[in-house]
Design an enzyme around this catalytic site. Structure first.
Site, mmCIF file in Angstrom:
data_model
loop_
_atom_site.group_PDB
_atom_site.id
_atom_site.type_symbol
_atom_site.label_atom_id
_atom_site.label_comp_id
_atom_site.label_asym_id
_atom_site.label_seq_id
_atom_site.Cartn_x
_atom_site.Cartn_y
_atom_site.Cartn_z
ATOM 1 N N CYS A 46 -27.555 5.194 64.544
ATOM 2 C CA CYS A 46 -26.986 4.999 63.201
ATOM 3 C C CYS A 46 -28.003 4.315 62.298
ATOM 4 C CB CYS A 46 -25.716 4.153 63.298
ATOM 5 S SG CYS A 46 -25.106 3.588 61.696
ATOM 6 N N CYS A 49 -26.631 0.591 61.317
ATOM 7 C CA CYS A 49 -26.392 -0.482 62.290
ATOM 8 C C CYS A 49 -27.538 -1.507 62.263
ATOM 9 C CB CYS A 49 -26.237 0.101 63.695
ATOM 10 S SG CYS A 49 -24.550 0.643 64.087
ATOM 11 N N HIS A 109 -20.121 -0.852 63.911
ATOM 12 C CA HIS A 109 -20.151 0.573 63.604
ATOM 13 C C HIS A 109 -18.748 1.174 63.591
ATOM 14 C CE1 HIS A 109 -22.178 4.493 63.467
ATOM 15 N NE2 HIS A 109 -21.323 4.930 64.368
ATOM 16 N N ASN A 149 -16.553 5.814 49.760
ATOM 17 C CA ASN A 149 -16.111 7.139 50.188
ATOM 18 C C ASN A 149 -15.907 7.042 51.687
ATOM 19 O OD1 ASN A 149 -16.613 8.070 47.582
ATOM 20 N ND2 ASN A 149 -18.678 8.735 48.084
ATOM 21 N N SER A 157 -21.262 11.431 55.721
ATOM 22 C CA SER A 157 -21.898 11.880 56.958
ATOM 23 C C SER A 157 -22.045 10.737 57.956
ATOM 24 C CB SER A 157 -23.265 12.498 56.644
ATOM 25 O OG SER A 157 -23.985 11.626 55.789
ATOM 26 N N HIS A 160 -20.469 4.737 59.803
ATOM 27 C CA HIS A 160 -20.554 3.274 59.751
ATOM 28 C C HIS A 160 -19.913 2.804 58.442
ATOM 29 C CE1 HIS A 160 -22.785 -0.478 61.096
ATOM 30 N NE2 HIS A 160 -22.179 -0.843 59.972
ATOM 31 N N HIS A 162 -19.136 1.569 55.110
ATOM 32 C CA HIS A 162 -20.013 1.092 54.040
ATOM 33 C C HIS A 162 -19.512 1.589 52.696
ATOM 34 C CE1 HIS A 162 -21.535 5.176 54.667
ATOM 35 N NE2 HIS A 162 -22.109 5.108 53.478
ATOM 36 N N GLN A 164 -20.736 1.857 48.257
ATOM 37 C CA GLN A 164 -21.911 2.023 47.414
ATOM 38 C C GLN A 164 -21.681 1.353 46.066
ATOM 39 O OE1 GLN A 164 -23.882 5.967 47.603
ATOM 40 N NE2 GLN A 164 -22.033 6.616 48.660
HETATM 41 ZN ZN LIG Z 1 -23.666 2.002 62.544
#
Ligand SMILES: [Zn+2]
Length: 345
Positions: A46, A49, A109, A149, A157, A160, A162, A164
């Site tokens: 990833c 990570c 993750h 998103n 895609s 993990h 997250h 923006q």
């Molecule tokens: Zn990750």
């Protein structure tokens, strides 16, 4: 309960057609594949990570809380060409200047907001406060858009968890429309538009309210465009998230936890959505008509069944909803307040 009517969306100043009597019409179109298997807490492949290499070659630090970095593939950035070719009128062009950042919610993750403790969600809220204030103060920045998103069906895609942040030299259209509507309402009534929306949601026992405390309320709005659209709204009007006091920020984190847990519990799957912080233009100050809130726009209307945007939405520009906000809220309210994965362990 069948509902067949058009409802006014006061923030967007447009109609939403609610045709919930069509909900059970036969469906032979596309569906979304079942959610992926459980993820590991750390994935050596990833790019988000801790300690791993990113696409651009940089390496993440061994972070143990939130982690923010400049997007390796920014859509707006300081390196965009400063002098794009001028097109003929009425066309206009400007440099795609700005800042694009990525916010890893935690080193884990496998943990989305729905499975993070409220205190850890509070750390994400803290990042949004800091980044909005700092990026918004930079030269040429008119607006800071924070969003997440979540899920493959909205094109993510990397699983993990997250979000923006885009800091841009223009104000995003949605916020521009909401600001104009809020300013008109304030001028006409001397009341905040969102304060009136909260009052309307509280009427009649609050049938669409999913979570409420002294400082924050979460509900499926009367005029929801998506089946499980949820607004999370601080009761006090502030233009930006950083203007919340610490108690309000903590209440916001608790509300985000409560809402995301219920969304996951609905179909016992990690619930996909687009989550957006609705904030005023960067230079707004206290007393501004804009009322900061967070909106969840989940694209699914049934398990593994997407809401497609088609003629009415893409062509006409107004939404047609197949589901009743009251029925959706009743479904979510009936669910446990503890995440299904926690009860399974
Ligand atoms: Zn990750």
């Amino acid at each position: 309960m069948a509902i067949w009517e058009q409802r006014w969306h006061p923030l967007r100043e447009e109609w939403v057609v609610v045709a919930a009597h069509r909900q059970n019409r036969p469906w032979t179109g596309g569906t979304v594949a079942a959610a992926a298997a459980a993820r590991p807490a750390f994935d050596p492949d990833c790019t988000l990570c801790p300690g791993n290499a990113r696409v651009g070659g940089a390496r993440n630090p061994p972070y143990d809380g939130t982690f923010v970095f400049d997007n390796d593939h920014p859509c707006v950035g300081p390196d965009a060409p400063a002098d794009p070719a001028a097109p003929p009128a009425p066309y206009r062009v400007a440099p795609a200047a700005g800042h694009a950042r990525v916010v890893c919610f935690s080193p884990r993750h496998d943990l989305t907001l729905a499975e993070m403790p409220p205190a850890a969600i509070g750390d994400v809220v803290e990042v949004w406060r800091r980044e909005t204030r700092d990026l918004g103060a930079r030269p040429g920045i008119e607006h800071v858009l924070c969003f997440e998103n979540k899920g493959e069906v909205v094109g993510v895609s990397n699983p993990h968890p997250h979000g923006q942040i885009y800091a841009t030299g223009f104000v995003w259209k949605t916020m521009e429309v909401e600001l104009a509507a809020s300013a008109r309402h304030l001028a006409a009534t001397e009341r905040g538009l969102m304060e009136d929306i909260i009052r309307a949601e509280q009427a009649g026992g609050g049938p669409r309210i999913l979570h409420e405390d002294e400082r924050v309320v979460a509900f499926i709005p009367y005029f929801a465009r998506y089946a499980y659209e949820v607004y999370v709204v601080p009761k006090r009007r502030v233009p930006h998230i950083w203007a919340l006091d610490d108690a309000e920020a903590a209440a916001l984190a608790a509300a985000l936890s409560a809402v995301t847990i219920r969304l996951d519990n609905l179909w016992r799957m990690s619930f996909p959505y687009v989550m957006v912080l609705h904030q005023a233009p960067a230079r707004a100050s206290a007393g501004d008509p804009f009322h900061f809130f967070i909106a969840f726009h989940p694209p699914l209307r049934r398990p593994h069944l997407l809401k497609y945007l088609a003629g009415p939405e893409i062509g006409g520009g107004n939404f047609l909803s197949d589901t009743s906000p009251e029925a959706s809220a009743a479904e979510l309210k009936a669910l446990p307040a503890v995440h299904y994965a926690a009860t399974a362990r």
